[in-house]
Design a protein around this motif. Structure first.
Motif, PDB file in Angstrom:
ATOM      1  N   ARG A  64     -40.613 121.296  -3.974  1.00 47.09           N
ATOM      2  CA  ARG A  64     -40.254 122.650  -3.200  1.00 47.09           C
ATOM      3  C   ARG A  64     -38.830 122.890  -3.838  1.00 47.09           C
ATOM      4  O   ARG A  64     -38.597 123.955  -3.603  1.00 47.09           O
ATOM      5  N   ASN A  65     -38.033 121.713  -3.981  1.00 45.67           N
ATOM      6  CA  ASN A  65     -36.837 122.129  -4.687  1.00 45.67           C
ATOM      7  C   ASN A  65     -36.694 122.375  -6.203  1.00 45.67           C
ATOM      8  O   ASN A  65     -35.437 122.408  -6.927  1.00 45.67           O
ATOM      9  N   THR A  66     -37.792 121.832  -6.982  1.00 40.84           N
ATOM     10  CA  THR A  66     -37.800 122.145  -8.332  1.00 40.84           C
ATOM     11  C   THR A  66     -38.718 123.042  -9.174  1.00 40.84           C
ATOM     12  O   THR A  66     -38.508 123.382 -10.114  1.00 40.84           O
ATOM     13  N   LYS A  67     -39.262 123.814  -8.083  1.00 39.92           N
ATOM     14  CA  LYS A  67     -40.184 124.832  -8.623  1.00 39.92           C
ATOM     15  C   LYS A  67     -41.407 124.327  -9.432  1.00 39.92           C
ATOM     16  O   LYS A  67     -42.068 125.171 -10.105  1.00 39.92           O
ATOM     17  N   LEU A  68     -41.803 123.146  -9.260  1.00 40.31           N
ATOM     18  CA  LEU A  68     -42.750 122.334 -10.041  1.00 40.31           C
ATOM     19  C   LEU A  68     -44.135 122.327  -9.264  1.00 40.31           C
ATOM     20  O   LEU A  68     -43.955 122.245  -7.893  1.00 40.31           O
ATOM     21  N   ALA A  69     -45.034 122.156  -9.940  1.00 39.25           N
ATOM     22  CA  ALA A  69     -46.287 121.854  -9.080  1.00 39.25           C
ATOM     23  C   ALA A  69     -46.370 120.470  -8.524  1.00 39.25           C
ATOM     24  O   ALA A  69     -45.882 119.671  -8.874  1.00 39.25           O
ATOM     25  N   ALA A  70     -47.049 120.307  -7.402  1.00 41.03           N
ATOM     26  CA  ALA A  70     -46.954 119.120  -6.728  1.00 41.03           C
ATOM     27  C   ALA A  70     -47.735 117.899  -7.584  1.00 41.03           C
ATOM     28  O   ALA A  70     -48.720 118.019  -8.312  1.00 41.03           O
ATOM     29  N   GLY A  71     -47.317 116.794  -7.180  1.00 46.70           N
ATOM     30  CA  GLY A  71     -47.745 115.813  -8.352  1.00 46.70           C
ATOM     31  C   GLY A  71     -49.019 115.125  -7.397  1.00 46.70           C
ATOM     32  O   GLY A  71     -49.027 115.009  -6.129  1.00 46.70           O
ATOM     33  N   THR A  72     -50.014 114.211  -8.062  1.00 45.76           N
ATOM     34  CA  THR A  72     -51.205 113.692  -7.675  1.00 45.76           C
ATOM     35  C   THR A  72     -50.761 112.291  -7.514  1.00 45.76           C
ATOM     36  O   THR A  72     -51.224 111.624  -6.572  1.00 45.76           O
ATOM     37  N   ARG A  73     -49.842 111.755  -8.307  1.00 48.21           N
ATOM     38  CA  ARG A  73     -49.476 110.353  -8.216  1.00 48.21           C
ATOM     39  C   ARG A  73     -47.996 109.979  -7.741  1.00 48.21           C
ATOM     40  O   ARG A  73     -47.725 109.183  -7.287  1.00 48.21           O
ATOM     41  N   VAL A  74     -47.087 111.011  -7.994  1.00 47.24           N
ATOM     42  CA  VAL A  74     -45.658 110.936  -7.807  1.00 47.24           C
ATOM     43  C   VAL A  74     -45.219 112.264  -6.908  1.00 47.24           C
ATOM     44  O   VAL A  74     -45.280 113.326  -7.397  1.00 47.24           O
ATOM     45  N   PRO A  75     -45.430 111.950  -5.658  1.00 44.01           N
ATOM     46  CA  PRO A  75     -44.831 113.021  -4.716  1.00 44.01           C
ATOM     47  C   PRO A  75     -43.505 113.461  -4.764  1.00 44.01           C
ATOM     48  O   PRO A  75     -42.959 114.637  -4.587  1.00 44.01           O
ATOM     49  N   GLU A  76     -42.455 112.658  -5.217  1.00 48.04           N
ATOM     50  CA  GLU A  76     -41.157 112.997  -5.421  1.00 48.04           C
ATOM     51  C   GLU A  76     -40.437 111.914  -6.171  1.00 48.04           C
ATOM     52  O   GLU A  76     -41.029 110.949  -6.130  1.00 48.04           O
ATOM     53  N   ILE A  77     -39.219 112.187  -6.642  1.00 54.13           N
ATOM     54  CA  ILE A  77     -38.451 111.311  -7.391  1.00 54.13           C
ATOM     55  C   ILE A  77     -37.208 111.163  -6.774  1.00 54.13           C
ATOM     56  O   ILE A  77     -36.357 111.911  -6.444  1.00 54.13           O
ATOM     57  N   LEU A  78     -36.969 109.807  -6.540  1.00 52.79           N
ATOM     58  CA  LEU A  78     -35.506 109.503  -5.865  1.00 52.79           C
ATOM     59  C   LEU A  78     -34.632 108.958  -6.964  1.00 52.79           C
ATOM     60  O   LEU A  78     -34.901 108.144  -7.707  1.00 52.79           O
ATOM     61  N   VAL A  79     -33.507 109.609  -7.028  1.00 53.98           N
ATOM     62  CA  VAL A  79     -32.426 109.187  -8.080  1.00 53.98           C
ATOM     63  C   VAL A  79     -31.155 108.378  -7.398  1.00 53.98           C
ATOM     64  O   VAL A  79     -30.717 109.049  -6.554  1.00 53.98           O
ATOM     65  N   ILE A  95     -32.251  93.760  -9.347  1.00 50.97           N
ATOM     66  CA  ILE A  95     -31.817  94.623  -8.176  1.00 50.97           C
ATOM     67  C   ILE A  95     -32.752  95.981  -8.313  1.00 50.97           C
ATOM     68  O   ILE A  95     -33.183  96.162  -7.236  1.00 50.97           O
ATOM     69  N   VAL A  96     -33.018  96.456  -9.530  1.00 50.06           N
ATOM     70  CA  VAL A  96     -33.709  97.584  -9.805  1.00 50.06           C
ATOM     71  C   VAL A  96     -35.245  97.274  -9.232  1.00 50.06           C
ATOM     72  O   VAL A  96     -35.904  98.136  -8.524  1.00 50.06           O
ATOM     73  N   GLU A  97     -35.762  96.180  -9.639  1.00 52.80           N
ATOM     74  CA  GLU A  97     -37.004  95.607  -9.285  1.00 52.80           C
ATOM     75  C   GLU A  97     -37.190  95.538  -7.722  1.00 52.80           C
ATOM     76  O   GLU A  97     -38.081  95.789  -6.975  1.00 52.80           O
ATOM     77  N   LEU A  98     -36.253  94.997  -7.188  1.00 42.18           N
ATOM     78  CA  LEU A  98     -36.370  94.621  -5.692  1.00 42.18           C
ATOM     79  C   LEU A  98     -36.302  95.980  -5.069  1.00 42.18           C
ATOM     80  O   LEU A  98     -37.269  96.279  -3.917  1.00 42.18           O
ATOM     81  N   ILE A  99     -35.621  97.142  -5.451  1.00 39.10           N
ATOM     82  CA  ILE A  99     -35.501  98.230  -4.583  1.00 39.10           C
ATOM     83  C   ILE A  99     -36.824  99.092  -4.988  1.00 39.10           C
ATOM     84  O   ILE A  99     -37.705  99.700  -3.994  1.00 39.10           O
ATOM     85  N   ALA A 100     -37.207  99.235  -6.317  1.00 38.55           N
ATOM     86  CA  ALA A 100     -38.254  99.902  -6.778  1.00 38.55           C
ATOM     87  C   ALA A 100     -39.649  99.616  -6.267  1.00 38.55           C
ATOM     88  O   ALA A 100     -40.389 100.317  -5.906  1.00 38.55           O
ATOM     89  N   MET A 101     -39.848  98.218  -5.985  1.00 38.64           N
ATOM     90  CA  MET A 101     -41.073  97.711  -5.623  1.00 38.64           C
ATOM     91  C   MET A 101     -41.467  98.127  -4.113  1.00 38.64           C
ATOM     92  O   MET A 101     -42.523  98.001  -3.704  1.00 38.64           O
ATOM     93  N   GLN A 102     -40.246  98.550  -3.434  1.00 38.94           N
ATOM     94  CA  GLN A 102     -40.593  98.752  -1.844  1.00 38.94           C
ATOM     95  C   GLN A 102     -40.993 100.210  -1.671  1.00 38.94           C
ATOM     96  O   GLN A 102     -41.086 100.758  -0.614  1.00 38.94           O
ATOM     97  N   ARG A 103     -40.954 101.286  -2.726  1.00 36.72           N
ATOM     98  CA  ARG A 103     -41.353 102.480  -2.722  1.00 36.72           C
ATOM     99  C   ARG A 103     -42.283 102.914  -3.545  1.00 36.72           C
ATOM    100  O   ARG A 103     -42.488 102.724  -4.654  1.00 36.72           O
ATOM    101  N   LYS A 104     -43.363 103.646  -3.183  1.00 34.48           N
ATOM    102  CA  LYS A 104     -44.348 104.102  -3.871  1.00 34.48           C
ATOM    103  C   LYS A 104     -44.151 105.509  -4.914  1.00 34.48           C
ATOM    104  O   LYS A 104     -44.444 105.476  -6.039  1.00 34.48           O
ATOM    105  N   SER A 105     -43.241 106.136  -4.488  1.00 35.27           N
ATOM    106  CA  SER A 105     -42.912 107.287  -5.285  1.00 35.27           C
ATOM    107  C   SER A 105     -41.844 106.736  -6.410  1.00 35.27           C
ATOM    108  O   SER A 105     -41.600 105.848  -6.625  1.00 35.27           O
ATOM    109  N   GLY A 106     -41.637 107.632  -7.247  1.00 35.33           N
ATOM    110  CA  GLY A 106     -40.728 107.457  -8.438  1.00 35.33           C
ATOM    111  C   GLY A 106     -39.234 107.238  -8.111  1.00 35.33           C
ATOM    112  O   GLY A 106     -38.742 107.813  -7.114  1.00 35.33           O
TER     113      GLY A 106
END
Length: 242
Positions: A64-79, A95-106
């Motif tokens: 909705r905020n990038t004007k891209l088509a919705a993803g089938t594998r990655v619904p959103e990307i958190l920076v 620490i990157v591993e610890l945080i990233a493994m707890q969320r399915k999106s990118g």
């Protein structure tokens, strides 16, 4: 609206759309959030407490905020910004591993540190992502944290406008490609990553065989090592030429 920042880095300085920036008052994440629901080693807990000064959401990229088509594998990307406590610190891959493994999106991590530079101190930035390694069909998939080189914080940018990026899935592939391969193309990232890993592995083997050949005293052993070395050098040249 005041947007979130990690040191001097924000969604704006990274070149991401203003529409994706997180308001500063909603951006800070408590460290305890990431150790509350899963078992974590004492060493990682200690590193989270002592090495990470702050964890900040900088941007949330969605269709909705990038004007891209919705993803089938990655619904959103958190920076996410990780402000590192120690000067000249390395990218905190655990620490990157610890945080990233707890969320399915990118999730893309922006690590910010102070670093010594030409007799003074400057702020530097490195990017990191956790990504599944290329695997053959039927083999167990494993993930690895990849990090970019450090660069001056003011020069650290992300390209979200590659012509081939037409969906959230493609955007994630592009961001991973930028971090791992220093190239914004989202095309065939796994293939290119597998080739990069093969080149690194063969390079290490060539270096070892070269040293073994130099040390070998027995002519028969030297010839055997040379034959292996010649074969691997040829494989390496073929891969690098692709």
């Amino acid at each position: 609206m005041t947007i979130a920042s990690c040191g001097s880095v924000s969604a704006t300085t990274l070149g991401l759309p203003n529409s994706t920036a997180i308001p500063a008052e909603k951006a800070r994440l408590p460290k305890g959030l990431f150790v509350a629901k899963i078992p974590v080693s004492a060493k990682t807990k200690q590193r989270l407490a002592n090495d990470i000064e702050s964890i900040t959401m900088l941007s949330l990229l969605q269709a909705r905020n990038t004007k891209l088509a919705a993803g089938t594998r990655v619904p959103e990307i958190l920076v996410i910004g990780l402000r590192l406590h120690e000067p000249n610190a390395a990218v905190p891959t655990d620490i990157v591993e610890l945080i990233a493994m707890q969320r399915k999106s990118g999730m893309l991590f922006v690590c910010v540190r102070d670093a010594d530079f030409e007799g003074t101190t400057r702020q530097e930035c490195a990017f990191a992502v956790r990504r599944a390694l290329p695997a053959r069909a039927g083999h167990t998939t494993t993930s690895k944290v990849f990090a970019s080189d450090w660069q001056p914080a003011g020069e650290a940018t992300l390209n979200a406008t590659d012509p081939a990026v037409d969906s959230m899935d493609a955007l994630w592939e592009s961001l991973c490609s930028q971090v791992i391969l220093d190239d914004p193309s989202p095309i065939d990232v796994n293939t290119r990553l597998a080739r990069r890993m093969q080149i690194a592995q063969l390079t290490a083997q060539v270096d070892k065989l070269t040293r073994d050949h130099q040390r070998a005293k027995n002519p028969e052993q030297r010839n055997e090592i040379y034959a292996k070395l010649h074969k691997m050098k040829r494989q390496l040249e073929e891969l690098q030429g692709q």
